[in-house]
Design an enzyme around this catalytic site. Structure first.
Site, PDB file in Angstrom:
ATOM      1  CB  SER A 219      -0.737  -0.161   1.204  1.00 35.45           C
ATOM      2  OG  SER A 219      -0.126   0.333   2.250  1.00 35.45           O
ATOM      3  CG  ASP A 220       1.296   6.145  -1.228  1.00 29.67           C
ATOM      4  OD1 ASP A 220       2.064   6.053  -0.448  1.00 29.67           O
ATOM      5  OD2 ASP A 220       1.152   6.712  -2.120  1.00 29.67           O
ATOM      6  CD1 TRP A 221       5.195   5.104   4.803  1.00 28.83           C
ATOM      7  CD2 TRP A 221       4.918   4.100   2.921  1.00 28.83           C
ATOM      8  NE1 TRP A 221       6.393   4.369   4.685  1.00 28.83           N
ATOM      9  CE2 TRP A 221       6.168   3.783   3.451  1.00 28.83           C
ATOM     10  CE3 TRP A 221       4.437   3.488   1.635  1.00 28.83           C
ATOM     11  CZ2 TRP A 221       6.932   2.613   3.189  1.00 28.83           C
ATOM     12  CZ3 TRP A 221       5.447   2.377   1.188  1.00 28.83           C
ATOM     13  CH2 TRP A 221       6.597   1.904   1.936  1.00 28.83           C
ATOM     14  N   GLY A 222      -0.126   4.414   4.351  1.00 30.23           N
ATOM     15  CA  GLY A 222      -1.502   4.985   4.967  1.00 30.23           C
ATOM     16  C   GLY A 222      -2.760   4.774   3.989  1.00 30.23           C
TER      17      GLY A 222
END
Ligand code: BGC
Length: 763
Positions: A219-222
């Protein structure tokens, strides 16, 4: 593995690492940004490396890499990045960015390559191959339709199927197929109603089932919304750590029977595989040669600089003509060389153009400097006055301008196309008094140039990385002959850009209303004159393209087509030209771009040298995505092949007749229309019969004894009725015909036609 251990592998352990499982001897892996340098958190900074990272080479940013159109060079950059990753103990480097530049206002355009999927995808593939050749994994990002910063974690990108497949996904499909990135980073946004991090259509159906992807998705961060849904959709790794919160949800879902453990097993098996692969390739004592990487960064920045305008051979600087040179603008001494946000690198050293020019030009030339504006771009009457003074007495004034940090960054989009007012004022003041004026631009995406007619030469140096200053000196002095070509269109006005006024959207919805008409596809379709077209870039020498030869004039799409074209350097300097091949369908059934880039090759030539280059077009050069059939098809017909040096400078043209083979007709459904029934060979007699029956129920007009006028009107009305009828879905007619056309009759028609489907083809 216990269920808890499996769940633990589904999310990060820290900001930049995965979790180890000590009991099983499974180590953790380290991931870091990306994409134009290694941003390894300084272990002593205590800030997760967001502000403090270890020194690494800051290579030119993506637009400059893209403007080289040189896949071998980008691969070399990838290799260097791989080596620096090894040195820093990084196993996954978070790049490249393959999102397309939908609007010049996209805040992160400096991290992306192009508005064209073939160019963007090919460059991304070259970068990945380079990095991964060193045993370090890449992370192709941000998948998908992540083309703006506004509401980037909440927005919903609504993209139609044709644009999604032909444009936005294509830029990812190419590197997935050509370079097999170890990892892919999903985007923050929703795509057509579902978060990318839990979008099964994207992460499983398309990525794995259609494209055959075998790596992991992180995932992208968050970017995670519902972690359990994410597991089901094919998201292997949540980053960064969510403190065990989502791991517990996964455990609970399995225990409650809401998540099949076999699905989790697959996700975890992939994680174990990537972890072992990551640890297999890293030598313990890797180092890199800082000076060599700095030199490479300089070479790339020079090759990525684009000479936009050059009246009367204003550039390169001439020893005879330009005895005194005024260097004007803060950026000449304190460059803007990379974008702000997660990609920010702590450079090993930093060149500035003023010092490099001073070195290269020697002491017998006079070089003066005026600051012109402050770091934020504001100017004062005193600064303008000082600039005019140095410009007035010089043979050549070079004005360094561009976008300050606060104008473009990850996290927000640009407010307009405009440069800071102070920069525009400075150029106008200098141009008014100077003998000859060159503008040197440092920015990550296109800007408006209200002073364009007042200056003699313009160089787009982009955000050129730590060695950009030296590269600029190489270009200005002629030590390097510019060969950069724009990988994006520079528009005249924001109102003429493809997404205006739909960018950035509202109500958390981003409508990709322009469909496939992004970048030059839009300017060509609307016949708009851009400021500088896609593919444009001048040289200090001249080139001639001639003798376009096609391997066939009448081909089968599957066989593809070979093109030969002769390129000659007709000037007096060594230089490079990019041969660009565009393909357009002459008479498309539905609106298609006039032409699209389908092949390119960069050719290096000595003065007077000519070379015959060969370029290959494959089936995909003619393909289009057919949303109804949910597959790629080639329509048989004539296609125009245009060859040249920009999307608007295409001196060679030829046509080819392409046989796309028979197209199976899409199966009928209750929503199919009568016109679609008629298209099917099996449907045609059914349709004719139906119409005849309907007409048979009506009195013949001839029997009605009508006046000629009434007869004509009644005839027309019946014809119009037929046109309406043809467009009515079968199911609607069941309701509207008041029992004349029954549900059973409809199902009978559908079944009869669909069962004969394999025999049904359109032209
Ligand atoms: C960015 C990613 C980056 C990640 C880690 C995110 O905010 O969108 O591109 O790789 O942070 O820094």
């Amino acid at each position: 593995m216990t269920l808890e251990e499996k769940a633990s592998l589904c999310s990060g352990g820290t900001m930049w690492t995965t979790k180890p499982i000590d009991r099983l001897g499974l180590p953790s892996i380290t991931l870091t940004d990306g994409p134009h340098g290694v941003r390894m958190a300084d272990p002593n900074s205590g800030l997760n490396g967001l502000n403090a990272s270890l020194p690494a080479t800051c290579f030119p940013t993506a637009p400059a890499l893209a403007a080289t159109w040189n896949l071998d060079l980008i691969r070399e950059v990838g290799e260097a990045l791989g080596q620096e990753s090894q040195t820093h103990g990084v196993q996954i480097l978070l790049g490249p960015g393959a999102n397309l530049k939908r609007s010049p206002l996209g805040g992160r355009n400096f991290e992306y390559y192009s508005e064209d999927p073939l160019l963007s995808g090919s460059l991304a593939a070259a970068w990945i191959k380079g990095v991964q050749s060193k045993g370090v994994g890449a992370s192709l990002k941000h998948f998908a339709a992540n083309n703006q910063e506004w509401e980037r974690m909440a927005g919903d990108s609504i993209v139609g199927p044709t644009a999604l497949h032909e444009i936005y996904l294509r830029s990812f499909e190419i590197p997935v197929r050509l370079a097999s990135p170890w990892t892919i980073m999903c985007a923050y946004n929703k795509v057509n109603g579902e978060f990318a991090s839990q979008n099964k259509t994207l992460l499983t159906d398309i990525l794995r089932d259609d494209w055959g992807y075998e790596g992991i998705v992180l995932s992208d961060w968050g970017a995670v919304d519902d972690r359990v849904k994410g597991v089901e959709a094919g998201l292997n790794l949540e980053m960064p750590s969510s403190g065990g919160y989502n791991d517990r949800k996964i455990v609970a879902a399995v225990q409650a029977g809401e998540l099949e453990e076999s699905i989790l097993d697959q996700i975890v098996t992939d994680m174990v595989a990537i972890t072992l692969q990551a640890h297999a390739g890293i030598p313990k004592d890797a180092t890199f040669d800082e000076a060599a990487h700095h030199a490479l960064a300089r070479r790339v920045a020079a090759e990525g600089a684009v000479l936009l305008k050059n009246e009367n051979a204003t550039l390169p600087l001439s020893e005879k003509r330009d005895r005194s040179i005024a260097i004007i603008g803060e950026f000449a001494k304190r460059p803007r060389y990379q974008g702000a946000g997660s990609s920010q690198v702590n450079p090993t050293q930093l060149d500035n153009a003023f010092a490099e020019l001073t070195d290269m030009l020697g002491s017998d030339l006079s070089l003066t400097f005026a600051q012109g504006y402050d770091w934020e771009g504001a100017t004062t009457p005193e600064q303008l006055h000082e600039a005019e003074q140095v410009a007035r007495v010089a043979d050549h004034a070079i004005v360094f301008i561009g976008l300050p940090d606060s104008y473009e960054s990850e996290g927000f989009d640009r407010a307009s196309l405009e440069l800071p007012e102070g920069h525009n004022q400075l150029v106008e003041s200098v141009a008014a008094v100077s003998k000859r004026t060159t503008v040197l631009l440092m920015n990550g995406s296109p800007v408006a140039m209200p002073w364009i007619d007042q200056v003699d030469a313009i160089v787009e140096a982009y955000l050129g990385g730590q060695a950009g200053g030296g590269a600029i000196a190489d270009i200005l002095t002629g030590a390097v002959n510019p060969s950069g070509k724009l990988a994006e269109t520079f528009p005249q006005r924001i109102e003429e850009t493809p997404t205006y006024p739909n960018f950035p959207g509202r109500d958390r919805t981003v409508l990709y209303g322009e469909g496939v008409f992004i970048g030059y596809r839009h300017y060509d379709a609307k016949r708009l004159e851009p400021l500088f077209p896609f593919g444009h870039g001048l040289s200090y020498t001249t080139f001639e393209l001639s003798e376009l030869e096609l391997s066939g004039k009448d081909i089968e799409a599957d066989a593809g087509l070979e093109l030969k074209v002769t390129v000659k350097n007709t000037g007096s300097r060594e230089g490079a030209e990019v041969v660009q091949v565009y393909v357009g369908e002459n008479d498309p059934e539905a609106p298609r771009p006039v032409r699209e880039l389908k092949a390119f090759k960069k050719v290096f030539l000595k003065p007077g040298e000519s070379q015959t280059v060969s370029l290959q077009l494959y089936r995909d050069a003619f393909e289009q995505y057919d949303a109804e059939r949910e597959e790629w098809i080639v329509r048989s017909g004539e296609y125009t092949i245009s060859v040249g040096r920009s999307s608007r400078d295409l001196p060679l043209e030829s046509t080819v007749s392409v046989d796309g083979g028979k197209l199976p007709l899409p199966p009928l459904t209750p929503m199919s229309t009568f016109a679609e029934v008629e298209r099917h060979p099996t449907g045609k007699p059914i349709y004719d019969n139906f119409i005849a029956q309907m007409q048979g129920d009506q009195p013949k007009l001839e029997d009605l004894n009508l006046s000629p006028d009434d007869y004509a009107a009644a005839k027309k009305a019946r014809e119009t009725m037929l046109v309406f009828l043809r467009e009515i879905p079968l199911q609607k007619l069941v309701m509207l015909s008041q029992g004349a056309f029954t549900e059973e009759a409809m199902q009978g028609i559908i079944q009869a036609i669909n069962s004969a489907e394999s025999d049904s083809f359109s032209d």
